[in-house]
Design a protein around this motif. Structure first.
Motif, short mmCIF file in Angstrom:
data_model
loop_
_atom_site.label_atom_id
_atom_site.label_comp_id
_atom_site.label_asym_id
_atom_site.label_seq_id
_atom_site.Cartn_x
_atom_site.Cartn_y
_atom_site.Cartn_z
N VAL A 73 0.84 -1.20 0.00
CA VAL A 73 0.00 0.00 0.00
C VAL A 73 0.87 1.24 0.00
CG1 VAL A 73 -1.74 1.33 1.27
CG2 VAL A 73 -1.88 -1.17 1.23
N PHE A 74 0.48 2.21 -0.81
CA PHE A 74 1.04 3.56 -0.70
C PHE A 74 -0.10 4.49 -0.34
CE2 PHE A 74 1.41 7.80 -2.58
CZ PHE A 74 2.48 8.27 -1.82
N GLY A 75 0.08 5.26 0.72
CA GLY A 75 -0.92 6.23 1.11
C GLY A 75 -0.33 7.62 1.19
N TYR A 76 -0.94 8.55 0.46
CA TYR A 76 -0.50 9.94 0.51
C TYR A 76 -1.28 10.68 1.59
CZ TYR A 76 -0.31 14.89 -0.52
OH TYR A 76 -0.19 16.25 -0.39
N GLY A 80 -2.33 7.65 3.88
CA GLY A 80 -1.37 6.91 4.69
C GLY A 80 -1.88 6.67 6.09
N TYR A 81 -2.58 7.65 6.64
CA TYR A 81 -3.15 7.51 7.98
C TYR A 81 -4.21 6.41 7.98
CZ TYR A 81 -4.37 9.22 12.67
OH TYR A 81 -4.56 9.33 14.03
N ALA A 82 -5.06 6.40 6.96
CA ALA A 82 -6.09 5.36 6.86
C ALA A 82 -5.47 3.97 6.73
CB ALA A 82 -7.01 5.65 5.66
N ALA A 83 -4.36 3.88 5.97
CA ALA A 83 -3.69 2.59 5.81
C ALA A 83 -3.14 2.10 7.14
CB ALA A 83 -2.57 2.72 4.79
N LEU A 84 -2.50 2.98 7.89
CA LEU A 84 -1.94 2.60 9.19
C LEU A 84 -3.05 2.24 10.18
CD1 LEU A 84 0.88 5.28 9.53
CD2 LEU A 84 1.16 2.84 9.07
#
Length: 233
Positions: A73-76, A80-84
């Motif tokens: 996953v790459f989250g901008y 990125g917060y949602a991915a974590l």
């Protein structure tokens, strides 16, 4: 051998279209997937679904529906917060996570600092071209509602941060935290301390890199994402 999957997650006020230039640089090595968070890219703007916890749940829902194996996953920024947040709940669904410009240290004060820019009237007066971009990006929804919902989301995150240091410490996924040296949103000492809680985390400051994705050197960013993901694959 099939290419590994890479899920790209957009940031606040964004949509999957904002990630297309990055996707084009990565599609030779990965099967690229993406989706729009609730209330973005034309979706209905509702207070109950326009929250960081809901966006994290959307990431998990997408992975459960579309993937059987762990994915990269790459989250901008907000993505990125949602991915974590999702990885803190179901880490086995993630092969690796790279974030760029993701603010980890939310507080009432930092939320107030961020939301002062989210005034639709001021945006129309000072950055009309950006306001027009938002209008086109989020039609048929009203971009003004997207901006106001984003402000409310940040205020909620400041009052009650969904990701705590304890939650980050419980993510056993390889995580690459990238922050630009000119990023005044995500780059600060508290964020460094938060990122250090990640058991398999690495933190890197990117030279000559501000927060807005459209001003990031995408060849450099795609190389960082590719090398990290393939090293952990």
């Amino acid at each position: 051998m099939p290419k590994p999957t890479l899920l790209l997650l957009h940031g606040a006020l964004g949509s999957p279209s904002t990630l297309q230039p990055l996707a084009e640089r990565l599609q030779s090595d990965f099967t690229i997937k993406t989706f729009a968070f609730a209330g973005h890219g034309g979706g209905e703007v509702r207070p109950d679904t326009f929250t960081l916890p809901h966006f994290g749940a959307e990431v998990l829902g997408f992975l459960k529906e579309h993937e059987t194996a762990p994915v990269h996953v790459f989250g901008y920024s907000m993505g990125g917060y949602a991915a974590l947040l999702a990885a803190s709940q179901e880490p086995a669904r993630f092969a690796s996570i790279t974030t760029l410009g993701t603010k980890l240290d939310w507080s009432v004060e930092s939320a107030a600092a961020e939301t002062r820019f989210l005034d639709p009237d001021k945006m129309l007066a000072k950055v009309p071209a950006f306001a027009e971009q938002l209008r086109q990006r989020h039609t048929p929804a009203d971009w003004v509602n997207v901006v106001r919902a984003t402000s409310a989301l940040m205020q909620a995150a400041g009052a009650n941060p969904p990701l705590t240091a304890t939650a980050l410490a419980g993510i056993p996924v390889p995580v690459q935290v990238l922050v630009g040296d000119a990023d005044h949103t995500a780059g600060n000492e508290v964020g460094v301390v938060m990122a250090a809680q990640l058991p398999k985390g690495c933190y890197e400051v990117l030279a000559a890199t501000p927060h807005p994705l459209e001003r990031v050197e995408l060849d450099m960013l795609s190389l960082k994402i590719r090398e990290f993901a393939l090293r952990t694959h």
